[in-house]
Design a protein around this motif. Structure first.
Motif, PDB file in Angstrom:
ATOM      1  N   ASP A  23      46.759  33.088  38.011  1.00  0.00           N
ATOM      2  CA  ASP A  23      46.763  34.548  37.991  1.00  0.00           C
ATOM      3  C   ASP A  23      47.653  35.097  36.880  1.00  0.00           C
ATOM      4  O   ASP A  23      47.282  36.042  36.180  1.00  0.00           O
ATOM      5  N   GLN A  28      36.892  33.944  45.295  1.00  0.00           N
ATOM      6  CA  GLN A  28      36.710  35.231  44.622  1.00  0.00           C
ATOM      7  C   GLN A  28      37.641  36.292  45.194  1.00  0.00           C
ATOM      8  O   GLN A  28      38.364  36.971  44.448  1.00  0.00           O
ATOM      9  N   GLU A  29      37.671  36.435  46.525  1.00  0.00           N
ATOM     10  CA  GLU A  29      38.522  37.439  47.150  1.00  0.00           C
ATOM     11  C   GLU A  29      40.003  37.119  46.946  1.00  0.00           C
ATOM     12  O   GLU A  29      40.818  38.019  46.725  1.00  0.00           O
ATOM     13  N   LEU A  80      40.981  37.921  43.292  1.00  0.00           N
ATOM     14  CA  LEU A  80      40.976  39.374  43.111  1.00  0.00           C
ATOM     15  C   LEU A  80      42.224  39.999  43.720  1.00  0.00           C
ATOM     16  O   LEU A  80      42.855  40.877  43.102  1.00  0.00           O
ATOM     17  N   HIS A  81      42.605  39.563  44.902  1.00  0.00           N
ATOM     18  CA  HIS A  81      43.806  40.086  45.564  1.00  0.00           C
ATOM     19  C   HIS A  81      45.051  39.847  44.716  1.00  0.00           C
ATOM     20  O   HIS A  81      45.888  40.744  44.549  1.00  0.00           O
ATOM     21  N   VAL A 119      38.397  46.472  39.630  1.00  0.00           N
ATOM     22  CA  VAL A 119      38.672  45.142  39.069  1.00  0.00           C
ATOM     23  C   VAL A 119      37.652  44.200  39.698  1.00  0.00           C
ATOM     24  O   VAL A 119      37.512  44.152  40.919  1.00  0.00           O
ATOM     25  N   ASP A 120      36.939  43.464  38.853  1.00  0.00           N
ATOM     26  CA  ASP A 120      35.851  42.626  39.360  1.00  0.00           C
ATOM     27  C   ASP A 120      36.066  41.177  38.942  1.00  0.00           C
ATOM     28  O   ASP A 120      36.304  40.884  37.760  1.00  0.00           O
ATOM     29  N   VAL A 121      36.021  40.275  39.910  1.00  0.00           N
ATOM     30  CA  VAL A 121      36.074  38.835  39.655  1.00  0.00           C
ATOM     31  C   VAL A 121      34.697  38.269  39.982  1.00  0.00           C
ATOM     32  O   VAL A 121      34.200  38.418  41.104  1.00  0.00           O
TER      33      VAL A 121
END
Length: 637
Positions: free
Chosen positions: A525, A561-562, A565-566, A583-585
């Motif tokens: 991240d 994915q979640e 994104l978090h 914001v898109d992953v």
């Protein structure tokens, strides 16, 4: 006299005049500059996509196929070569083992990383708003230590590769299942995205290139049913890492064109091909592979050099960490060894089956797995697991959990060291541009001195040009796109630079800071945020935050994915959090396998009309060599 004859006469007269001028200049002692030979433009012909082979070489897997194929052939990127002498010592390249694991500080670092992972797991609430209850390894260990395997079958039906014919080499699955007692050395020709050049047997550059040629030729002939003598009718598209070794790429291109005999080649970067394959115009591409993780921001088919990062860890490190966690929890298969190829295959399967990044899955759960090895019965094991399934993939965000000490964990794109075949490279361009900056500065100084009563606006001109000339290695190089680090990235690492600082001191300080940065292991991240922050404009950064594309097989976990994104939303700068709509992953674009996205992009590239001028033909490579990559590559070489 016809018009054609008149034109011919005029041409002869002009040629005579040019020769006379040359003679006069020689008499006067005038030296004419020697212009480099021009690269001829070959007539463009329509390329048939079924005669284009796309090659995407990875550290663990090779993906290769025609551009018209729906899916490529996927084979383990490994070769076993027969010993030349019977008394030769057996040698194998490591798969999951690596340098830096057995240092005195390794275990302490693993435990510290695991504490940070547990803290992160506890701090994030589940979807019902409740915090997870941590499960200790001791709770599972009491059960697992009492487990005895059940015999499913007296024969596992898995056999060693038949080597009775004594083949000189074995490729792919056959190489994985060659008996260690047979007279074969096992080599993985690519390690962490680069050629696996080392000091051991089969580690020379020529030996690694020979292994690549054998693997690729064997796969083309066997899996694609193309006779090797017909490769002269085919062209190939080679996908290379975003941070690449120029010398290695040159040798691989030379091998494909001159040794394997392809008629033409296009070399392109994995990240750009990933955007082609996913149908995105711009994205921050995060490629989590088996042994390395690369990041790069791509905008309209152009890879931003300043945003490139390569992290020295990947899915194999997660697999190795899973074994460490399983052993802490009393792993019932107690003979598991990281040095065994078949145990590595088993651990890879366990990771893909058990691991996840879904915070809602908690508590102790019972699982089972089978072991099927040659010359052994098939066994069924019961195992009870808790947080180990979540802790292992969390290592990608807390790399200290991997226990790697004293190794370079982050790589940046460094400036080319130069090549004799390419004299007009970036060093030539930088030096000539620097001279132009100095001449423009002196001209501006003379102009300002000629105006003693000049306005305040006039006096600002020399200062501006001085700033440009004093830093040819930063701003001037940035204009060319060929600098060791981009302006933004350099400013982030170096901080405020004293303009009066001597050049030597500035360079030594810069080198020390870069070395310190490259020794750090950034979490996934943090690496994404760093890569995006190195983009030049806020508009570009907003594009990247709104399209984070995850490809490769290293992050194919449930809930990834979640989870990603978090972490991105929580750690991104507050200023962007307020400005961004979303914001898109993206982990599965168009519901495609993320491991095949880059290869698919290479196949798309073969069908585009705009790529016709990017082909490097065999005859051109023979004549001009490396210069063709600088002239034809779609990225700044």
């Amino acid at each position: 006299m016809t018009q054609a004859e008149k034109d011919q006469e005029n041409g002869k007269e002009k040629e005579k005049e040019r020769e006379k001028e040359k003679e006069k200049e020689q008499q006067r002692g005038v030296k004419r500059p020697i212009a480099p030979a021009a690269v001829p433009e070959l007539p463009q012909e329509q390329i048939q996509s079924n005669f284009v082979i796309v090659i995407h070489p990875g550290s663990r897997t090779l993906r290769i196929g025609r551009a018209t194929d729906t899916l490529p052939s996927v084979v383990p990127h490994v070769i076993a070569r027969r010993h030349k002498h019977s008394e030769q010592v057996h040698y194998e390249d490591n798969w999951l083992l690596r340098d830096g694991l057995n240092k005195p500080e390794s275990n302490e670092q693993r435990l510290n990383g695991l504490k940070m992972v547990d803290q992160a797991i506890w701090s994030k609430k589940m979807s019902n708003g409740v915090r997870r209850t941590p499960v200790s390894a001791e709770q599972a260990r009491a059960y697992n230590c009492q487990v005895c395997p059940a015999v499913l079958d007296s024969s596992s039906r898995v056999k060693w590769t038949n080597t009775s014919q004594q083949p000189q080499y074995l490729v792919g699955e056959e190489a994985l299942y060659v008996n260690p007692s047979d007279c074969y050395n096992v080599h993985w020709p690519i390690r962490r995205g680069q050629l696996n050049v080392h000091s051991g047997p089969g580690g020379s550059l020529s030996a690694v290139l020979a292994d690549l040629q054998t693997i690729w030729s064997h796969t083309i002939h066997k899996n694609m049913d193309i006779p090797l003598k017909d490769l002269k009718y085919y062209r190939c598209i080679l996908l290379v890492p975003d941070i690449y070794n120029r010398q290695h790429i040159k040798e691989v291109v030379n091998m494909l064109l001159l040794h394997m005999g392809f008629s033409g080649i296009i070399v392109h970067q994995e990240s750009v091909c990933a955007t082609f394959g996913s149908g995105l115009s711009s994205a921050c591409v995060v490629d989590v592979g088996d042994q390395k993780t690369s990041l790069c921001c791509v905008e309209d088919g152009v890879s931003h050099r300043n945003s490139r990062l390569c992290l020295g860890y990947g899915g194999a490190d997660v697999t190795r960490t899973l074994l460490w966690l399983l052993q802490r929890a009393g792993f019932p298969y107690r003979d598991c060894e990281l040095s065994s190829r078949l145990d590595c295959v088993l651990l890879q399967q366990l990771k893909e089956t058990f691991c996840h990044l879904d915070q809602d899955i908690c508590g102790l759960m019972d699982h089972e797995f089978q072991t099927r090895f040659p010359e052994a019965p098939a066994l069924l094991y019961q195992i009870r697991l808790g947080d180990e399934k979540l802790q292992a993939p969390m290592g990608l965000f807390y790399p200290s959990t991997f226990g790697i000490v004293g190794q370079k964990m982050t790589s940046l794109q460094h400036r080319s060291q130069g090549d004799a075949e390419d004299p007009y490279d970036e060093h030539y361009l930088l030096s000539t541009q620097s001279k132009q900056d100095q001449s423009s500065k002196s001209a501006a100084d003379r102009k300002s001195l000629a105006r003693p009563g000049g306005a305040e606006g006039d006096m600002s001109i020399p200062g501006a040009s001085a700033d440009q000339s004093e830093m040819p290695r930063a701003s001037s190089a940035g204009a060319l796109g060929e600098q060791e680090m981009g302006p933004t990235q350099g400013e982030n690492l170096l901080g405020n630079t004293d303009m009066d600082e001597p050049v030597s001191a500035h360079l030594s300080r810069k080198t020390a800071i870069i070395n310190q940065f490259e020794s750090k292991a950034l979490g996934l991240d943090k690496a994404i945020l760093h890569s995006i922050d190195c983009c030049a404009s806020d508009e570009t950064k907003r594009k990247m935050y709104s399209s984070i594309l995850v490809v490769g097989g290293g992050l194919m976990f449930r809930g990834a994915q979640e989870f990603l994104l978090h972490r991105i939303i929580n750690k991104m700068p507050p200023s962007f959090r307020r400005l961004l709509d979303s914001v898109d992953v993206i982990t599965r674009p168009k519901d495609m396998d993320p491991r095949l996205i880059s290869w698919k992009g290479g196949a798309v590239l073969a069908c585009l009309d705009t790529t016709q001028e990017m082909w490097i033909h065999q005859a051109e490579w023979r004549r001009f060599g490396l210069r063709m990559l600088r002239e034809r590559a779609a990225f700044v070489w």
